[in-house]
Design a protein around this motif. Structure first.
Motif, PDB file in Angstrom:
ATOM      1  N   ALA A 160       0.838  -1.207   0.000  1.00 34.54           N
ATOM      2  CA  ALA A 160       0.000   0.000   0.000  1.00 34.54           C
ATOM      3  C   ALA A 160       0.872   1.256   0.000  1.00 34.54           C
ATOM      4  O   ALA A 160       0.607   2.205  -0.740  1.00 34.54           O
ATOM      5  N   LYS A 161       1.919   1.259   0.819  1.00 31.20           N
ATOM      6  CA  LYS A 161       2.822   2.416   0.889  1.00 31.20           C
ATOM      7  C   LYS A 161       3.603   2.606  -0.403  1.00 31.20           C
ATOM      8  O   LYS A 161       3.810   3.733  -0.843  1.00 31.20           O
ATOM      9  N   GLU A 162       4.057   1.494  -0.991  1.00 32.79           N
ATOM     10  CA  GLU A 162       4.955   1.561  -2.149  1.00 32.79           C
ATOM     11  C   GLU A 162       4.227   1.523  -3.491  1.00 32.79           C
ATOM     12  O   GLU A 162       4.840   1.730  -4.527  1.00 32.79           O
ATOM     13  N   GLY A 163       2.947   1.210  -3.476  1.00 33.84           N
ATOM     14  CA  GLY A 163       2.171   1.264  -4.706  1.00 33.84           C
ATOM     15  C   GLY A 163       2.337   0.087  -5.642  1.00 33.84           C
ATOM     16  O   GLY A 163       2.350   0.260  -6.857  1.00 33.84           O
ATOM     17  N   PHE A 164       2.478  -1.113  -5.100  1.00 33.75           N
ATOM     18  CA  PHE A 164       2.467  -2.287  -5.977  1.00 33.75           C
ATOM     19  C   PHE A 164       1.329  -3.209  -5.572  1.00 33.75           C
ATOM     20  O   PHE A 164       0.904  -3.231  -4.437  1.00 33.75           O
ATOM     21  N   ARG A 165       0.810  -3.938  -6.562  1.00 35.51           N
ATOM     22  CA  ARG A 165      -0.332  -4.827  -6.324  1.00 35.51           C
ATOM     23  C   ARG A 165      -0.002  -6.293  -6.588  1.00 35.51           C
ATOM     24  O   ARG A 165      -0.572  -7.172  -5.965  1.00 35.51           O
ATOM     25  N   ALA A 166       0.908  -6.543  -7.536  1.00 38.21           N
ATOM     26  CA  ALA A 166       1.286  -7.924  -7.859  1.00 38.21           C
ATOM     27  C   ALA A 166       2.759  -8.100  -7.539  1.00 38.21           C
ATOM     28  O   ALA A 166       3.548  -7.154  -7.639  1.00 38.21           O
ATOM     29  N   VAL A 167       3.124  -9.318  -7.147  1.00 40.37           N
ATOM     30  CA  VAL A 167       4.518  -9.591  -6.800  1.00 40.37           C
ATOM     31  C   VAL A 167       4.855 -11.036  -7.140  1.00 40.37           C
ATOM     32  O   VAL A 167       3.997 -11.917  -7.068  1.00 40.37           O
ATOM     33  N   ALA A 168       6.102 -11.230  -7.552  1.00 39.18           N
ATOM     34  CA  ALA A 168       6.626 -12.572  -7.802  1.00 39.18           C
ATOM     35  C   ALA A 168       7.840 -12.768  -6.914  1.00 39.18           C
ATOM     36  O   ALA A 168       8.736 -11.923  -6.892  1.00 39.18           O
ATOM     37  N   PHE A 169       7.855 -13.857  -6.154  1.00 40.76           N
ATOM     38  CA  PHE A 169       9.008 -14.252  -5.349  1.00 40.76           C
ATOM     39  C   PHE A 169       9.617 -15.475  -6.024  1.00 40.76           C
ATOM     40  O   PHE A 169       8.980 -16.524  -6.077  1.00 40.76           O
ATOM     41  N   VAL A 170      10.823 -15.336  -6.552  1.00 43.77           N
ATOM     42  CA  VAL A 170      11.485 -16.453  -7.220  1.00 43.77           C
ATOM     43  C   VAL A 170      12.725 -16.810  -6.409  1.00 43.77           C
ATOM     44  O   VAL A 170      13.676 -16.029  -6.342  1.00 43.77           O
ATOM     45  N   PRO A 171      12.717 -17.974  -5.765  1.00 41.15           N
ATOM     46  CA  PRO A 171      13.835 -18.350  -4.907  1.00 41.15           C
ATOM     47  C   PRO A 171      15.151 -18.479  -5.676  1.00 41.15           C
ATOM     48  O   PRO A 171      15.177 -18.921  -6.825  1.00 41.15           O
ATOM     49  N   LEU A 172      16.227 -18.087  -5.016  1.00 46.03           N
ATOM     50  CA  LEU A 172      17.576 -18.336  -5.513  1.00 46.03           C
ATOM     51  C   LEU A 172      17.982 -19.685  -4.936  1.00 46.03           C
ATOM     52  O   LEU A 172      17.903 -19.883  -3.723  1.00 46.03           O
ATOM     53  N   SER A 173      18.394 -20.587  -5.778  1.00 38.64           N
ATOM     54  CA  SER A 173      18.690 -21.943  -5.330  1.00 38.64           C
ATOM     55  C   SER A 173      20.054 -22.382  -5.846  1.00 38.64           C
ATOM     56  O   SER A 173      20.341 -22.256  -7.041  1.00 38.64           O
ATOM     57  N   VAL A 174      20.888 -22.884  -4.911  1.00 39.22           N
ATOM     58  CA  VAL A 174      22.197 -23.436  -5.262  1.00 39.22           C
ATOM     59  C   VAL A 174      22.345 -24.755  -4.519  1.00 39.22           C
ATOM     60  O   VAL A 174      22.190 -24.796  -3.292  1.00 39.22           O
ATOM     61  N   HIS A 175      22.629 -25.808  -5.254  1.00 34.06           N
ATOM     62  CA  HIS A 175      22.796 -27.142  -4.658  1.00 34.06           C
ATOM     63  C   HIS A 175      21.616 -27.498  -3.753  1.00 34.06           C
ATOM     64  O   HIS A 175      21.786 -27.971  -2.633  1.00 34.06           O
TER      65      HIS A 175
END
Length: 170
Positions: free
Chosen positions: A98-113
């Motif tokens: 609400a403060k930053e003005g975004f409605r959609a978000v994608a969280f894509v994990p960083l994965s190593v081994h």
């Protein structure tokens, strides 16, 4: 390393038409990830991410809560089409959105081994259904960032061990 991470973010901005991206790094099992690179975030948002607050805290929360925890630990991204209508997004994420003005978000994990070491986060100002092409590009960017961060961590460990050996031999 900062140049590589900034370049990854820049590629995401160009190819995905993203106005805002953030790259957070930390062993998920050890605590909240913190900001290592970003584009288009306000200073307040960057500071919150550096301090493990806001969506960093939300990511930490979902990384430790069923049913999202198993998905994240398998390296599966989480996509939220509209924060205002997504019940899991209440609290820390809804407040900063609400403060930053975004409605959609994608969280894509960083994965190593098979370890989750952080997250690439893409923010959209309006509700958004992420396309297969966008998802693939986000995965590629997350993989590149994960490898760069892991390489830097290994280099740091090597330097630390070398320093300890030199000190022990004095």
């Amino acid at each position: 390393l900062p140049e590589i991470l900034d370049r990854s973010i820049e590629i995401g901005v160009i190819t995905l038409g993203a106005q805002r991206l953030a790259l957070l790094h930390h062993e998920v099992a050890e605590g909240c990830p913190t900001l290592v690179a970003s584009h288009g975030l306000t200073e307040a948002h960057r500071q919150a991410l550096r301090n493990g607050e806001g969506d960093a805290a939300f990511f930490h929360q979902i990384a430790h809560t069923p049913p999202t925890r198993p998905a994240l630990l398998r390296g599966e991204p989480i996509f939220i089409r509209d924060i205002r209508t997504d019940h899991a997004s209440r609290g820390a994420l809804a407040s900063i959105a609400a403060k930053e003005g975004f409605r959609a978000v994608a969280f894509v994990p960083l994965s190593v081994h098979h370890r989750i070491t952080g997250v690439l986060t893409l923010y959209k100002p309006l509700p958004h259904e992420f396309t297969p092409a966008e998802i693939e590009m986000l995965r590629i960017l997350a993989d590149a960032a994960a490898i760069a961060l892991e390489t830097a961590d290994l280099h740091h460990q090597r330097e630390t061990m070398l320093h300890q050996l030199l000190e022990a031999n004095r």
